[in-house]
Structures are given as structure tokens and as C-alpha cells.
Design a protein around this motif. Structure first.
Motif, PDB file in Angstrom:
ATOM      1  N   GLU A  33      -0.700   0.281 -11.705  1.00  0.00           N
ATOM      2  CA  GLU A  33      -1.460   0.938 -10.636  1.00  0.00           C
ATOM      3  C   GLU A  33      -1.630   0.020  -9.426  1.00  0.00           C
ATOM      4  O   GLU A  33      -1.456   0.447  -8.282  1.00  0.00           O
ATOM      5  CB  GLU A  33      -2.841   1.365 -11.157  1.00  0.00           C
ATOM      6  CG  GLU A  33      -2.808   2.499 -12.156  1.00  0.00           C
ATOM      7  CD  GLU A  33      -2.331   3.803 -11.555  1.00  0.00           C
ATOM      8  OE1 GLU A  33      -2.732   4.127 -10.425  1.00  0.00           O
ATOM      9  OE2 GLU A  33      -1.543   4.502 -12.205  1.00  0.00           O
ATOM     10  N   VAL A  34      -1.973  -1.238  -9.676  1.00  0.00           N
ATOM     11  CA  VAL A  34      -2.158  -2.189  -8.572  1.00  0.00           C
ATOM     12  C   VAL A  34      -0.828  -2.438  -7.863  1.00  0.00           C
ATOM     13  O   VAL A  34      -0.764  -2.488  -6.631  1.00  0.00           O
ATOM     14  CB  VAL A  34      -2.775  -3.511  -9.088  1.00  0.00           C
ATOM     15  CG1 VAL A  34      -2.772  -4.576  -8.000  1.00  0.00           C
ATOM     16  CG2 VAL A  34      -4.188  -3.285  -9.595  1.00  0.00           C
ATOM     17  N   SER A  35       0.249  -2.554  -8.638  1.00  0.00           N
ATOM     18  CA  SER A  35       1.564  -2.786  -8.040  1.00  0.00           C
ATOM     19  C   SER A  35       1.990  -1.611  -7.165  1.00  0.00           C
ATOM     20  O   SER A  35       2.490  -1.800  -6.041  1.00  0.00           O
ATOM     21  CB  SER A  35       2.596  -3.023  -9.145  1.00  0.00           C
ATOM     22  OG  SER A  35       3.887  -3.163  -8.608  1.00  0.00           O
ATOM     23  N   LEU A  36       1.813  -0.381  -7.651  1.00  0.00           N
ATOM     24  CA  LEU A  36       2.157   0.805  -6.862  1.00  0.00           C
ATOM     25  C   LEU A  36       1.329   0.872  -5.580  1.00  0.00           C
ATOM     26  O   LEU A  36       1.847   1.205  -4.503  1.00  0.00           O
ATOM     27  CB  LEU A  36       1.918   2.072  -7.685  1.00  0.00           C
ATOM     28  CG  LEU A  36       2.913   2.375  -8.808  1.00  0.00           C
ATOM     29  CD1 LEU A  36       2.414   3.527  -9.663  1.00  0.00           C
ATOM     30  CD2 LEU A  36       4.279   2.697  -8.238  1.00  0.00           C
ATOM     31  N   THR A  37       0.050   0.534  -5.686  1.00  0.00           N
ATOM     32  CA  THR A  37      -0.831   0.571  -4.516  1.00  0.00           C
ATOM     33  C   THR A  37      -0.418  -0.501  -3.507  1.00  0.00           C
ATOM     34  O   THR A  37      -0.384  -0.253  -2.300  1.00  0.00           O
ATOM     35  CB  THR A  37      -2.298   0.368  -4.939  1.00  0.00           C
ATOM     36  OG1 THR A  37      -2.604   1.321  -5.968  1.00  0.00           O
ATOM     37  CG2 THR A  37      -3.236   0.557  -3.786  1.00  0.00           C
ATOM     38  N   ARG A  38      -0.081  -1.699  -4.004  1.00  0.00           N
ATOM     39  CA  ARG A  38       0.370  -2.772  -3.114  1.00  0.00           C
ATOM     40  C   ARG A  38       1.649  -2.361  -2.386  1.00  0.00           C
ATOM     41  O   ARG A  38       1.793  -2.585  -1.177  1.00  0.00           O
ATOM     42  CB  ARG A  38       0.605  -4.053  -3.928  1.00  0.00           C
ATOM     43  CG  ARG A  38       0.851  -5.281  -3.065  1.00  0.00           C
ATOM     44  CD  ARG A  38       1.016  -6.532  -3.894  1.00  0.00           C
ATOM     45  NE  ARG A  38      -0.224  -6.886  -4.556  1.00  0.00           N
ATOM     46  CZ  ARG A  38      -0.372  -6.949  -5.879  1.00  0.00           C
ATOM     47  NH1 ARG A  38       0.639  -6.684  -6.684  1.00  0.00           N
ATOM     48  NH2 ARG A  38      -1.520  -7.288  -6.405  1.00  0.00           N
TER      49      ARG A  38
END
Length: 201
Positions: free
Chosen positions: A72-77
Motif C-alpha cells: 500500500e505504501v509503495s503504491l501510494t509513493r
């Protein structure tokens, strides 16, 4: 005697230069080695998490939570970086994402410790697991909201571009049709009136 001292000075200068080059080389090798060690440690941690997540039980479930959060954090970044590259006005969103990433790292470490304790101890603290799940839900919801907001802005911007293109297409098609010849219209009206007279007679 002068030639010997000149040769000695040249040899000493060459040795000093070689020592300097060697020192710089060793410095960069140490720096590169540290960076490689950090990268290897991160890769090992990720691999271990993936392997542990394939198992059964609560420890494996906690490891899956870690993987979900990282994704989730990677996709958001990626979404924020794409928006930055396209020149969107993001306000404080990059700083907010940095804070969110740091908090996600803290949460990831807590999940890792909890999973490790589950694997080595028969006593499980279900209250802590409930809190960890609650924090996980909040963090992933924030990531999803950021991505949804960015996508909404992109769709809105694209909509304005599509509307403009639609209007331009209509204008171009109308322009290509050309203006009808008034004589052709008069001729057409005359033929219709003649046909009507013949029908009435």
C-alpha cells in the motif's frame, strides 16, 4: 648529488600520490560495502517476510499484514511521484507521505516483533494484535484515500481535456462539411413543390 635528491623527491611524490589514490579507493570501497550490506539486509528481511507469510497461523497472518502495508505504501509513493512528475500541485502531500512512510516503518517493525514472539512463545497477547490490526487498517485507509484523491484530480483534469477535444472535433467536422449552396436548396424546394402539385392533381 643534486640528481639523487631530485630522483628521491620524484619517487616520494609518486609514492604520496599512490597513497592518496589508494586511500580514496579504500574510502569508496568501504562506503560501497556499507551500502551493499544495507541493501542485502533489506533484501534478506523482505525475503524472510515473504517466506514466513506463506505459512499458517497467526504469525503468518501478521507477516501478511506487513506485506500488505508495504504494498500500500509503495503504491501510494508511486502515485505521488507520478503526480509530481506530471506537475500537479500537491501542497503538503509529499511531506504527509514521508510522515506516513515513517509511521508505516514503525508499524512494520512492531508487526515483525509480534510475529517473532508468536513463533517462539506459546503465549499470545490478543489485545496487542487487535491494536496492531486497528493501526494497520488506519494506515492502509490513509494510503487508499491519498491514491483516490490523486486519481480523482487526474480524472477531472483529463475530463476537461476530453471536453475541449470534443468541442474542437465538432467544430472541425462542421467546418469540413462546408456551407450548403443556396441554389441547390432552392432547386430542392422547387422539386418538392412540383412533386406535391402532381400528387394533388
Amino acid at each position: 648529488m643534486d640528481t639523487i635528491s631530485e630522483v628521491l623527491i620524484i619517487v616520494l611524490a609518486i609514492l604520496a600520490f599512490l597513497l592518496l589514490v589508494t586511500g580514496v579507493g579504500v574510502y569508496f570501497l568501504v562506503k560501497l560495502g556499507r551500502k551493499a550490506a544495507v541493501t542485502a539486509k533489506q533484501a534478506t528481511t523482505r525475503l524472510t517476510t515473504h517466506v514466513n507469510a506463506m505459512g499458517a497461523g497467526e504469525a503468518a497472518e501478521v507477516e501478511r499484514l506487513r506485506l500488505d502495508l508495504r504494498r500500500e505504501v509503495s503504491l501510494t509513493r508511486q502515485a505521488v511521484q507520478t503526480a509530481e512528475q506530471q506537475g500537479w500541485g500537491l501542497g503538503d502531500l509529499p511531506q504527509l507521505l514521508a510522515d506516513l512512510s515513517r509511521q508505516a516503518d514503525v508499524h512494520d517493525a512492531q508487526l515483525g516483533m509480534y510475529a517473532q514472539q508468536l513463533r517462539v512463545s506459546a503465549y499470545v497477547d490478543h489485545v496487542t494484535l487487535g491494536k496492531l490490526r486497528e493501526h494497520q487498517a488506519k494506515l492502509t485507509a490513509m494510503c487508499a484515500r491519498i491514491r483516490a484523491d490523486l486519481l480523482g484530480h487526474q480524472v477531472q483534469h483529463a475530463s476537461a481535456g476530453i471536453d475541449d477535444l470534443h468541442v474542437r472535433t465538432d467544430l472541425e467536422i462542421e467546418a469540413r462539411r462546408g456551407v450548403p449552396d443556396p441554389l441547390d436548396e432552392i432547386d430542392h424546394l422547387y422539386r418538392r413543390s412540383t412533386e406535391r402539385r402532381e400528387d394533388h392533381s
